[in-house]
Design a protein around this motif. Structure first.
Motif, PDB file in Angstrom:
ATOM      1  N   ILE A 180       0.916  -1.286   0.039  1.00 36.20           N
ATOM      2  CA  ILE A 180       0.050  -0.033  -0.048  1.00 36.20           C
ATOM      3  C   ILE A 180       0.731   1.295  -0.133  1.00 36.20           C
ATOM      4  O   ILE A 180       0.584   2.233  -0.879  1.00 36.20           O
ATOM      5  N   SER A 181       1.991   1.241   0.844  1.00 38.76           N
ATOM      6  CA  SER A 181       2.481   2.348   0.864  1.00 38.76           C
ATOM      7  C   SER A 181       3.514   2.773  -0.398  1.00 38.76           C
ATOM      8  O   SER A 181       3.637   3.732  -0.686  1.00 38.76           O
ATOM      9  N   ALA A 182       4.023   1.513  -0.758  1.00 38.26           N
ATOM     10  CA  ALA A 182       4.647   1.724  -2.354  1.00 38.26           C
ATOM     11  C   ALA A 182       3.636   2.305  -3.422  1.00 38.26           C
ATOM     12  O   ALA A 182       3.857   3.119  -4.184  1.00 38.26           O
ATOM     13  N   SER A 183       2.343   1.928  -3.365  1.00 41.63           N
ATOM     14  CA  SER A 183       1.251   2.221  -4.173  1.00 41.63           C
ATOM     15  C   SER A 183       1.032   3.792  -4.142  1.00 41.63           C
ATOM     16  O   SER A 183       1.071   4.651  -5.042  1.00 41.63           O
ATOM     17  N   LYS A 194       0.650  -3.014  -7.510  1.00 42.33           N
ATOM     18  CA  LYS A 194       0.899  -3.274  -6.127  1.00 42.33           C
ATOM     19  C   LYS A 194      -0.330  -3.632  -5.482  1.00 42.33           C
ATOM     20  O   LYS A 194      -0.401  -4.476  -4.582  1.00 42.33           O
ATOM     21  N   LEU A 195      -1.343  -3.047  -5.684  1.00 42.96           N
ATOM     22  CA  LEU A 195      -2.744  -3.020  -4.994  1.00 42.96           C
ATOM     23  C   LEU A 195      -3.172  -4.616  -5.275  1.00 42.96           C
ATOM     24  O   LEU A 195      -3.827  -5.007  -4.418  1.00 42.96           O
ATOM     25  N   GLU A 196      -3.161  -4.907  -6.633  1.00 48.61           N
ATOM     26  CA  GLU A 196      -3.810  -6.144  -7.090  1.00 48.61           C
ATOM     27  C   GLU A 196      -3.002  -7.194  -6.238  1.00 48.61           C
ATOM     28  O   GLU A 196      -3.672  -8.296  -5.881  1.00 48.61           O
ATOM     29  N   VAL A 197      -1.397  -7.182  -6.205  1.00 56.49           N
ATOM     30  CA  VAL A 197      -0.719  -7.880  -5.319  1.00 56.49           C
ATOM     31  C   VAL A 197      -1.180  -8.041  -3.804  1.00 56.49           C
ATOM     32  O   VAL A 197      -1.387  -9.087  -3.460  1.00 56.49           O
ATOM     33  N   ALA A 198      -1.334  -6.920  -3.379  1.00 56.56           N
ATOM     34  CA  ALA A 198      -1.806  -6.815  -1.986  1.00 56.56           C
ATOM     35  C   ALA A 198      -3.350  -7.590  -1.898  1.00 56.56           C
ATOM     36  O   ALA A 198      -3.395  -8.238  -1.034  1.00 56.56           O
ATOM     37  N   LEU A 199      -4.101  -7.157  -2.664  1.00 56.24           N
ATOM     38  CA  LEU A 199      -5.466  -7.964  -2.887  1.00 56.24           C
ATOM     39  C   LEU A 199      -5.304  -9.505  -2.791  1.00 56.24           C
ATOM     40  O   LEU A 199      -6.012 -10.511  -2.168  1.00 56.24           O
TER      41      LEU A 199
END
Length: 588
Positions: A226-229, A255-260
């Protein structure tokens, strides 16, 4: 005096403070760091300052202790939130960055240090963009702004320096993620061995503990993504070329897709949270459309004293929760798309309503889980208000819109010229044809503003003393009062009175102590906005002068008003009013 595009994050509740009789005086670093439980206020600040003094002494005794350097840097970074002075922020940030860099010299693969250094650089990038003048003054005053071998401070414009720091932050987040990913993979392998021979009978409490440890590790990984995004989103809005901007936005979304993916991995979370593991895709597609038509568009209720209808929120467990992480991801998704919407308008001059709808869908996922989520409600209000403002400003630029605007302004006798400096300006009056394009757009603008108002009112029910929410409600009622549709004209008196009431509540909240920190700029902004609304109300001339006197007494100057005139008066304050205020302040 330009308003920010969104509200800062709000806590939905506060942990109850223990009395002094129950809490012993801290004696160790760890006990001083427990001051973090106080969240805000002078007591927490004093605890952090004391902890910083102790870490400073310890680092002098052992300058190669990476843990001590890291903790010293963390305390300095936390203290940034306790000051509103740009010079002090920069001084603390640079001192924090220096300690984090020193800690990495002795422990280069420490994920916590990598993450915190990236966060400090990201914050520094934000501050130097907003306060170039203060930054330069601070350097001349001899404060240390050194970033070691990575010093970008003295080269290029604030935007160029910020871009360099954001790029370094992104690189640090990548390094942090690689380490965390390896650690999480190893933990998963240990918890779920591939060979059946390695499977041992474990007691349930040990199984539960392992699952929670996996969830905690997954949560840390999600925080990094999230921070990288966030850093990529900031960089995407900052860079000059459209191509690079779109590349950064795409990387931020990846990045958020990976986080999800991590958030929805059933092997990483305790079973009790599985029912909420949906990413929300496709579930809220009609949410934005429903918002446009819900409620009575002509119903404008009078403002009343905000009182919370909810009990104080209980303190949350320290364990990482899957649903919370999913909501954090969707909040950042919404912020990313909102930034992309603004950048798209900047590049093309066009309003992308599809992007607004997409951003709202992510917020509705959060509100589906937590209907009282203050940050999501405020983001929703900001987004709907920006959408309405964009459509209204677009109408102002059309020939038909300008003709209707001049006609309404001449017949209204409002005494407030709606000039081209206004972002909101007046909406053109709907033509007699009910199906006309102008009529449909006028109705949509009004309904978007109405939905934004409801979102902020819902947030206010949770945090009735939140100054920023009260100010936003003042802003949005003022903006709605400037529209020229028949429903706006009908409700104009009520809208102006509501705006005045909410600005007054915001000012009272400033003076009485609100639920969040309020800096001097915001206090002065509230007073000027309040005076502008009072000037639009008949018979309020004495009150206008009284508020302007307060504004001057609390630090407002003629030079500030001149700067507003020279630099565009912003989203809310109109050029005509700023000129009026300048004449009055010169007499005071």
């Amino acid at each position: 005096m330009k308003k920010s595009s969104g509200l800062s994050k709000f806590a939905s509740g506060r942990d109850k403070k223990k009395s002094s009789k129950e809490t012993a005086t801290p004696q160790t670093w760890e006990e001083y760091m427990e001051g973090e439980r106080y969240a805000t206020g002078d007591k927490a600040r004093r605890f952090y300052e004391k902890a910083g003094d102790m870490y400073n002494k310890a680092c002098k005794l052992n300058p190669e202790d990476s843990d001590c350097l890291y903790n010293f840097g963390r305390v300095l970074y936390i203290l940034v939130d306790f000051t509103h002075s740009p010079c002090q922020k920069l001084s603390l940030l640079n001192a924090s960055i220096e300690r984090f860099r020193s800690a990495l010299n002795y422990d280069p693969d420490n994920a916590d240090t990598l993450f915190n250094l990236a966060q400090a650089l990201q914050t520094h990038a934000e501050v130097i963009q907003d306060h170039e003048e203060e930054d330069d003054e601070d350097e001349e005053g001899g404060h240390d702004h050194s970033h070691g071998d990575h010093d970008h401070q003295h080269h290029g414009s604030p935007e160029e320096r910020a871009a360099l720091e954001l790029q370094e932050a992104i690189s640090l987040f990548e390094s942090c993620y690689a380490i965390q990913q390896r650690e999480l993979y190893a933990a998963v392998q240990e918890s779920h061995p591939a060979e059946e021979a390695d499977v041992e009978e474990k007691p349930q409490n040990l199984i539960d503990q392992e699952k929670q440890e996996l969830a905690n590790s997954a949560g840390v990984l999600i925080d990094t993504l999230i921070s990288a995004s966030q850093a990529l989103t900031s960089l995407a809005f900052l860079v000059e070329t459209v191509e690079r901007s779109q590349e950064y936005y795409k990387d931020a979304a990846c990045k958020l897709e990976v986080a999800l993916g991590v958030a929805n991995d059933k092997h990483l979370w305790p079973a009790r949270a599985q029912e909420s593991s949906s990413s929300g895709k496709g579930k809220k597609k009609e949410a934005a459309a429903e918002l446009i038509v819900e409620g009575d568009p002509e119903d404008v209720l009078p403002a009343s004293k905000p009182v919370s209808v909810f009990r104080e929120a209980e303190s949350k467990s320290e364990d990482v929760n899957q649903v919370d992480k999913i909501c954090e991801i969707h909040l950042q998704y919404s912020n990313l798309i909102s930034s992309q919407t603004d950048r798209n308008f900047q590049d093309t001059g066009r309003i992308s309503e599809a992007l607004y709808e997409k951003s709202l869908q992510h917020l509705d996922v959060v509100l589906g889980h937590f209907p009282r989520h203050v940050e999501a409600l405020c983001d929703k209000g900001d987004l709907l208000g920006a959408w309405a403002q964009g459509l209204a400003a677009f109408e102002q630029g059309s020939d038909a819109g300008m003709a209707e605007l001049e006609q309404w302004d001449a017949s209204s006798g409002s005494g407030i010229p709606l000039g081209t400096s206004d972002v909101v300006a007046a909406e053109p009056t709907a033509s007699p044809g009910a199906g006309s394009k102008i009529s449909k757009r006028a109705g949509k603008i009004w309904q978007l503003f109405a939905s934004a108002t409801r979102a902020f009112l819902s947030a206010l029910e949770v945090e009735p003393q939140n100054t920023s929410i009260l100010e936003k409600l003042g802003d949005i009622h003022w903006s709605r009062s400037l529209l020229s549709s028949s429903v706006a004209i009908k409700n104009r008196s009520m809208l102006l009175n509501n705006a005045s009431v909410y600005y007054r509540f915001a000012w009272e909240s400033c003076r009485e102590g609100s639920t969040e920190n309020v800096d001097e700029d915001q206090r002065l902004e509230i007073l000027l906005s309040w005076a502008q609304v009072l000037r639009a109300l008949p018979g309020k001339e004495d009150e206008v002068l009284r508020v302007l006197k307060q504004w001057k007494r609390y630090g407002g100057t003629k030079e500030m008003l001149v700067d507003l005139l020279e630099g565009n008066s912003g989203d809310i304050l109109q050029e005509d009013f700023v000129e009026f205020a300048l004449k009055q302040v010169r007499k005071l």
